[in-house]
Design a protein around this motif. Sequence first.
Motif, PDB file in Angstrom:
ATOM      1  N   ILE A  37       0.869  -1.179   0.000  1.00 53.61           N
ATOM      2  CA  ILE A  37       0.000   0.000   0.000  1.00 53.61           C
ATOM      3  C   ILE A  37       0.905   1.229   0.000  1.00 53.61           C
ATOM      4  CG2 ILE A  37      -1.820   1.269   1.215  1.00 53.61           C
ATOM      5  CD1 ILE A  37      -2.751  -1.482   0.246  1.00 53.61           C
ATOM      6  N   LYS A  38       0.742   2.086  -0.995  1.00 52.50           N
ATOM      7  CA  LYS A  38       1.594   3.270  -1.131  1.00 52.50           C
ATOM      8  C   LYS A  38       0.972   4.502  -0.494  1.00 52.50           C
ATOM      9  CE  LYS A  38       4.830   3.454  -3.536  1.00 52.50           C
ATOM     10  NZ  LYS A  38       6.228   3.444  -3.202  1.00 52.50           N
ATOM     11  N   ASP A  39      -0.334   4.673  -0.656  1.00 52.15           N
ATOM     12  CA  ASP A  39      -0.990   5.878  -0.157  1.00 52.15           C
ATOM     13  C   ASP A  39      -2.488   5.731  -0.366  1.00 52.15           C
ATOM     14  OD1 ASP A  39      -1.192   8.430   0.967  1.00 52.15           O
ATOM     15  OD2 ASP A  39       0.230   9.328  -0.419  1.00 52.15           O
ATOM     16  N   ARG A  40      -3.221   6.765  -0.017  1.00 55.53           N
ATOM     17  CA  ARG A  40      -4.651   6.822  -0.293  1.00 55.53           C
ATOM     18  C   ARG A  40      -4.866   7.873  -1.380  1.00 55.53           C
ATOM     19  NH1 ARG A  40      -8.003   4.051   2.184  1.00 55.53           N
ATOM     20  NH2 ARG A  40      -9.731   5.501   2.130  1.00 55.53           N
ATOM     21  N   VAL A  41      -5.808   7.633  -2.269  1.00 52.69           N
ATOM     22  CA  VAL A  41      -6.067   8.537  -3.381  1.00 52.69           C
ATOM     23  C   VAL A  41      -6.288   9.963  -2.879  1.00 52.69           C
ATOM     24  CG1 VAL A  41      -7.713   9.098  -5.217  1.00 52.69           C
ATOM     25  CG2 VAL A  41      -6.949   6.756  -4.921  1.00 52.69           C
ATOM     26  N   LYS A  42      -7.077  10.109  -1.824  1.00 53.78           N
ATOM     27  CA  LYS A  42      -7.392  11.454  -1.345  1.00 53.78           C
ATOM     28  C   LYS A  42      -6.213  12.134  -0.659  1.00 53.78           C
ATOM     29  CE  LYS A  42      -9.538   9.779   2.907  1.00 53.78           C
ATOM     30  NZ  LYS A  42     -10.772   9.694   3.654  1.00 53.78           N
ATOM     31  N   ASP A  43      -5.125  11.394  -0.375  1.00 52.25           N
ATOM     32  CA  ASP A  43      -3.952  11.983   0.267  1.00 52.25           C
ATOM     33  C   ASP A  43      -2.826  12.299  -0.709  1.00 52.25           C
ATOM     34  OD1 ASP A  43      -5.184  11.916   2.740  1.00 52.25           O
ATOM     35  OD2 ASP A  43      -4.325   9.975   3.288  1.00 52.25           O
ATOM     36  N   GLU A  50       2.698  17.008 -10.843  1.00 49.66           N
ATOM     37  CA  GLU A  50       3.490  15.955 -10.194  1.00 49.66           C
ATOM     38  C   GLU A  50       2.688  15.346  -9.056  1.00 49.66           C
ATOM     39  OE1 GLU A  50       6.598  14.662 -10.512  1.00 49.66           O
ATOM     40  OE2 GLU A  50       7.282  15.922 -12.156  1.00 49.66           O
ATOM     41  N   ASN A  51       2.559  14.035  -9.042  1.00 45.70           N
ATOM     42  CA  ASN A  51       1.902  13.349  -7.929  1.00 45.70           C
ATOM     43  C   ASN A  51       2.918  13.114  -6.822  1.00 45.70           C
ATOM     44  OD1 ASN A  51      -0.412  13.257  -9.432  1.00 45.70           O
ATOM     45  ND2 ASN A  51      -0.360  11.072  -9.786  1.00 45.70           N
ATOM     46  N   ILE A  52       2.604  13.619  -5.644  1.00 43.51           N
ATOM     47  CA  ILE A  52       3.480  13.461  -4.485  1.00 43.51           C
ATOM     48  C   ILE A  52       2.722  12.637  -3.450  1.00 43.51           C
ATOM     49  CG2 ILE A  52       4.752  14.649  -2.651  1.00 43.51           C
ATOM     50  CD1 ILE A  52       4.694  17.143  -4.602  1.00 43.51           C
ATOM     51  N   HIS A  53       3.287  11.509  -3.074  1.00 49.76           N
ATOM     52  CA  HIS A  53       2.664  10.664  -2.061  1.00 49.76           C
ATOM     53  C   HIS A  53       2.925  11.254  -0.680  1.00 49.76           C
ATOM     54  CE1 HIS A  53       1.587   7.414  -4.788  1.00 49.76           C
ATOM     55  NE2 HIS A  53       2.756   7.599  -5.366  1.00 49.76           N
ATOM     56  N   SER A  54       1.874  11.449   0.087  1.00 49.42           N
ATOM     57  CA  SER A  54       2.031  11.995   1.435  1.00 49.42           C
ATOM     58  C   SER A  54       2.923  11.095   2.281  1.00 49.42           C
ATOM     59  CB  SER A  54       0.663  12.191   2.104  1.00 49.42           C
ATOM     60  OG  SER A  54      -0.015  10.961   2.235  1.00 49.42           O
ATOM     61  N   VAL A  55       2.850   9.795   2.054  1.00 47.60           N
ATOM     62  CA  VAL A  55       3.672   8.846   2.812  1.00 47.60           C
ATOM     63  C   VAL A  55       5.163   9.091   2.559  1.00 47.60           C
ATOM     64  CG1 VAL A  55       4.231   6.397   3.107  1.00 47.60           C
ATOM     65  CG2 VAL A  55       1.858   7.105   2.903  1.00 47.60           C
ATOM     66  N   GLU A  56       5.516   9.418   1.313  1.00 43.46           N
ATOM     67  CA  GLU A  56       6.912   9.708   0.983  1.00 43.46           C
ATOM     68  C   GLU A  56       7.420  10.899   1.798  1.00 43.46           C
ATOM     69  OE1 GLU A  56       9.565  11.128  -2.910  1.00 43.46           O
ATOM     70  OE2 GLU A  56       7.379  11.212  -3.011  1.00 43.46           O
ATOM     71  N   VAL A  57       6.606  11.934   1.893  1.00 42.70           N
ATOM     72  CA  VAL A  57       6.983  13.124   2.656  1.00 42.70           C
ATOM     73  C   VAL A  57       7.056  12.784   4.145  1.00 42.70           C
ATOM     74  CG1 VAL A  57       6.315  15.497   3.260  1.00 42.70           C
ATOM     75  CG2 VAL A  57       5.954  14.644   0.916  1.00 42.70           C
ATOM     76  N   GLU A  58       6.077  12.041   4.632  1.00 48.09           N
ATOM     77  CA  GLU A  58       6.073  11.657   6.050  1.00 48.09           C
ATOM     78  C   GLU A  58       7.295  10.819   6.403  1.00 48.09           C
ATOM     79  OE1 GLU A  58       1.217  11.812   6.048  1.00 48.09           O
ATOM     80  OE2 GLU A  58       2.205   9.862   6.103  1.00 48.09           O
ATOM     81  N   ASN A  59       7.682   9.896   5.538  1.00 42.53           N
ATOM     82  CA  ASN A  59       8.875   9.082   5.791  1.00 42.53           C
ATOM     83  C   ASN A  59      10.135   9.946   5.863  1.00 42.53           C
ATOM     84  OD1 ASN A  59       7.437   6.703   5.986  1.00 42.53           O
ATOM     85  ND2 ASN A  59       7.780   6.132   3.848  1.00 42.53           N
ATOM     86  N   ALA A  60      10.215  10.963   5.018  1.00 41.41           N
ATOM     87  CA  ALA A  60      11.359  11.880   5.065  1.00 41.41           C
ATOM     88  C   ALA A  60      11.371  12.662   6.380  1.00 41.41           C
ATOM     89  CB  ALA A  60      11.314  12.831   3.879  1.00 41.41           C
ATOM     90  N   LEU A  61      10.194  13.033   6.856  1.00 40.74           N
ATOM     91  CA  LEU A  61      10.111  13.751   8.128  1.00 40.74           C
ATOM     92  C   LEU A  61      10.498  12.844   9.291  1.00 40.74           C
ATOM     93  CD1 LEU A  61       6.838  15.723   7.388  1.00 40.74           C
ATOM     94  CD2 LEU A  61       9.153  16.679   7.510  1.00 40.74           C
TER      95      LEU A  61
END
Length: 165
Positions: A37-43, A50-61
Amino acid sequence: MKCYWNDPAATKKAITPEGWFKTGDIAIIDEDGFLYIKDRVKDIIIRGGENIHSVEVENALYADHRIFDAAAVSVPDKRLGELVAAVVATKPSFKGSVTEESVLEVAKQHLPSHAIPVMILVQDEMIERNANGKIMKDVVRKRVRSEWLHRQKLKTKTNASSARL
């Protein structure tokens, strides 16, 4: 599940004619057949196409050892559509000592330039969660967007004052 009780509109929106339930999750299957599971569509944050996955940003944080919790959401932008913003909660031992700028410096080391947050709200208390323990992104999104609009108004006033000088 066959339907939502007494709610045919919600049922039609959530269940395909073939009977599949639309979860809103985005996933990938790797070469070994494992599902991730990579992310949710609404997130998904869409910045200038550019599609940015919120999970990618959260992992960096989370790469910042001072951060206990993180949630990335979008804020509106006239030119690009959406920009990335976030809320982070600090670990108790770092209470009151973490700044937005210092969190951004760590995030910049782990994200492509288009995914770097334009704003990070740093707080010492936990991020809002529901009874199941999931971050309440809708609540976070509303608070972050309110702060973003506030900052934009302050920026506009400052620019207007500078222009009169």
